[in-house]
Write an enzyme that holds these catalytic residues in place. Structure first.
Site, PDB file in Angstrom:
ATOM      1  N   HIS A   1      -2.356  29.370 -62.647  1.00  0.00           N
ATOM      2  CA  HIS A   1      -1.489  28.993 -61.527  1.00  0.00           C
ATOM      3  C   HIS A   1      -0.429  30.050 -61.224  1.00  0.00           C
ATOM      4  O   HIS A   1       0.452  29.820 -60.401  1.00  0.00           O
ATOM      5  CB  HIS A   1      -0.813  27.642 -61.768  1.00  0.00           C
ATOM      6  CG  HIS A   1      -1.764  26.479 -61.764  1.00  0.00           C
ATOM      7  ND1 HIS A   1      -1.359  25.191 -61.509  1.00  0.00           N
ATOM      8  CD2 HIS A   1      -3.095  26.391 -61.984  1.00  0.00           C
ATOM      9  CE1 HIS A   1      -2.391  24.363 -61.590  1.00  0.00           C
ATOM     10  NE2 HIS A   1      -3.468  25.088 -61.872  1.00  0.00           N
TER      11      HIS A   1
ATOM     12  N   ASP B   1      -8.546  29.475 -64.609  1.00  0.00           N
ATOM     13  CA  ASP B   1      -8.577  28.042 -64.279  1.00  0.00           C
ATOM     14  C   ASP B   1      -9.410  27.808 -63.025  1.00  0.00           C
ATOM     15  O   ASP B   1      -8.873  27.612 -61.956  1.00  0.00           O
ATOM     16  CB  ASP B   1      -7.141  27.557 -64.085  1.00  0.00           C
ATOM     17  CG  ASP B   1      -7.011  26.050 -63.971  1.00  0.00           C
ATOM     18  OD1 ASP B   1      -7.983  25.351 -64.300  1.00  0.00           O
ATOM     19  OD2 ASP B   1      -5.945  25.584 -63.548  1.00  0.00           O
TER      20      ASP B   1
ATOM     21  N   ASP C   1     -12.396  24.239 -57.360  1.00  0.00           N
ATOM     22  CA  ASP C   1     -11.211  24.344 -56.504  1.00  0.00           C
ATOM     23  C   ASP C   1     -10.077  25.008 -57.275  1.00  0.00           C
ATOM     24  O   ASP C   1      -9.994  24.928 -58.508  1.00  0.00           O
ATOM     25  CB  ASP C   1     -10.797  22.978 -55.959  1.00  0.00           C
ATOM     26  CG  ASP C   1     -10.373  21.997 -57.035  1.00  0.00           C
ATOM     27  OD1 ASP C   1     -11.066  21.921 -58.068  1.00  0.00           O
ATOM     28  OD2 ASP C   1      -9.354  21.308 -56.851  1.00  0.00           O
TER      29      ASP C   1
ATOM     30  N   GLU D   1     -10.187  18.774 -58.449  1.00  0.00           N
ATOM     31  CA  GLU D   1      -9.398  18.615 -59.669  1.00  0.00           C
ATOM     32  C   GLU D   1      -7.938  18.989 -59.455  1.00  0.00           C
ATOM     33  O   GLU D   1      -7.033  18.348 -59.999  1.00  0.00           O
ATOM     34  CB  GLU D   1      -9.996  19.482 -60.786  1.00  0.00           C
ATOM     35  CG  GLU D   1      -9.550  19.077 -62.189  1.00  0.00           C
ATOM     36  CD  GLU D   1      -8.256  19.737 -62.636  1.00  0.00           C
ATOM     37  OE1 GLU D   1      -7.678  19.299 -63.649  1.00  0.00           O
ATOM     38  OE2 GLU D   1      -7.809  20.698 -61.961  1.00  0.00           O
ATOM     39  N   GLU D   2      -7.714  20.027 -58.646  1.00  0.00           N
ATOM     40  CA  GLU D   2      -6.344  20.476 -58.393  1.00  0.00           C
ATOM     41  C   GLU D   2      -5.659  19.650 -57.301  1.00  0.00           C
ATOM     42  O   GLU D   2      -4.482  19.861 -57.018  1.00  0.00           O
ATOM     43  CB  GLU D   2      -6.333  21.953 -57.992  1.00  0.00           C
ATOM     44  CG  GLU D   2      -6.933  22.911 -59.010  1.00  0.00           C
ATOM     45  CD  GLU D   2      -6.067  23.083 -60.255  1.00  0.00           C
ATOM     46  OE1 GLU D   2      -5.056  22.368 -60.374  1.00  0.00           O
ATOM     47  OE2 GLU D   2      -6.407  23.924 -61.093  1.00  0.00           O
TER      48      GLU D   2
ATOM     49  N   HIS E   1     -14.288  22.477 -62.460  1.00  0.00           N
ATOM     50  CA  HIS E   1     -13.925  22.426 -61.037  1.00  0.00           C
ATOM     51  C   HIS E   1     -13.888  23.826 -60.445  1.00  0.00           C
ATOM     52  O   HIS E   1     -13.463  24.794 -61.101  1.00  0.00           O
ATOM     53  CB  HIS E   1     -12.577  21.729 -60.842  1.00  0.00           C
ATOM     54  CG  HIS E   1     -11.409  22.426 -61.484  1.00  0.00           C
ATOM     55  ND1 HIS E   1     -10.655  23.382 -60.828  1.00  0.00           N
ATOM     56  CD2 HIS E   1     -10.854  22.301 -62.715  1.00  0.00           C
ATOM     57  CE1 HIS E   1      -9.692  23.807 -61.631  1.00  0.00           C
ATOM     58  NE2 HIS E   1      -9.790  23.173 -62.783  1.00  0.00           N
TER      59      HIS E   1
END
Length: 376
Positions: free
Chosen positions: A349, A105, A74, A135-136, A72
């Site tokens: 994150h 990520d 995003d 995905e997020e 992903h």
């Protein structure tokens, strides 16, 4: 010409693709893949209740085996900008460290796989990339709908590698071969509102809710097994919406999450929850949402190939694990064997998310060995 994984990583990071925005990230990747002879298909999907999402599917070759990389572009929001060492979307390199939101990520993993494919000679088989921008976020207009499109268009891969950041301390120390499932519950107990000085004229829902939550939280669901940690139920919120100190509230609501292993199914947990609530004798409402079932990819060609490639470049054997939260692998497992392997997850994150340059290059080399072993 081989693609530089560091330059591509920087190009991707400089696109502030915070879910649901794409911000040009898929354009960057499509340009790189098209230059390598991939047939690229954009797959935008929409839903009445969720944001429109753009996605990218790219494939090179028509034969078997068909190896797919899923990822992903995003990312989560940057958070407090003042706490970043460098602007989160500037992709600054300092020594062996690349800083930026989405490094670990998982934009650098995407760049590493793309660069690995660029170094492949002619091969008999197919390589594809399944890249979502969702995905997020809600994960509704991304991988789920892309997989349906693959099935409808006879594009389902034989094996899939999800490039999530799986490693704990160093590249190659962990491969995810499964995940626990996730069940979200919202439990509301109904009472009768009234004055605290006249409790006999009211019915306080809070004691009943607390008692029921105590039973939920103190039930041992299982003790885990050879492949999975024990299942756990965590209460995440209790709310009565009451700002007054002299009013017994009408309702009391709690939210909880169960991370469950393959000792359970969504159906068996749902049955247990309703039975416990019924036994309480309380007037209640229970809303359940399952965001993913547990799954385990058994040892076989996929796991053996990845383990061999990791050992080739690191001289140690990775731990085959099912720890952590959910990922889009929970959808892919319904179509083909799937494992997860990417960068380390120490900074995901977080403010100052980063990845080592040397790790990105090592990951690229491992990906290249994996693909070559499949096609050898």
């Amino acid at each position: 010409m081989p693609i530089d994984p560091i330059v591509l990583s920087q190009d991707l990071i400089r696109c502030p693709s915070v879910t649901p925005r794409d911000a040009g990230a898929l354009d960057v990747l499509e340009k790189a893949l098209s230059s390598m002879g991939f047939e690229c298909t954009r797959l935008p999907f929409s839903d009445d209740d969720t944001p429109d999402i753009d996605n990218l599917y790219a494939r090179k070759g028509n034969g078997k085996p068909h190896i797919c990389y899923a990822g992903h572009t995003d990312v989560v929001p940057a958070g407090n900008m003042d706490e970043w060492k460098h602007a989160p979307f500037d992709a600054v390199i300092e020594g062996d460290i690349l800083y930026g939101r989405g490094t670990s990520d998982m934009k650098c993993s995407i760049a590493a796989f793309t660069a690995a494919v660029s170094e492949l000679d002619d091969f008999d088989g197919s390589v594809s990339l399944l890249i979502t921008g969702d995905e997020e976020g809600p994960a509704i207009n991304g991988t789920i709908k892309m997989l349906k499109w693959l099935e409808e268009n006879d594009q389902v891969p034989d094996y899939c590698i999800v490039g999530e950041p799986t490693n704990v301390n160093k590249i190659g120390d962990m491969v995810k071969v499964g995940r626990r499932g996730s069940l979200n519950g919202t439990l509301t107990i109904f009472g009768t509102q009234g004055h605290v000085a006249y409790p006999h004229l009211a019915n306080n829902p809070i004691p009943g809710l607390v008692s029921l939550l105590d039973k939920l939280a103190n039930t041992t669901l299982d003790n885990g097994n050879e492949f999975f940690d024990a299942s756990n139920l965590e209460i995440v919120s209790i709310d009565v919406g009451n700002k007054a100190s002299n009013v017994i509230p009408m309702n009391a609501t709690a939210k909880f999450n169960i991370r469950f292993n393959n000792e359970h199914s969504p159906e068996s947990l749902t049955k247990w929850l309703y039975e416990l609530c019924d036994e309480s004798g309380l007037k209640y409402d229970l809303d359940i949402n399952v965001s993913g079932d547990s799954f385990l990819t058994p040892e076989g060609l996929l796991t053996e190939t990845i383990v061999d490639a990791i050992k080739e470049h690191t001289n140690f054997t990775p731990n085959l694990s099912t720890t952590g939260g959910t990922s889009d692998a929970r959808f892919i497992k319904n179509y083909c064997p799937v494992v997860e392997f990417g960068l380390t997850n120490k900074t995901i994150h977080k403010v100052n998310e980063s990845a080592k340059i040397s790790d990105i290059i090592l990951l690229k080399n491992i990906y290249l060995s994996i693909i070559r072993k499949f096609f050898s």
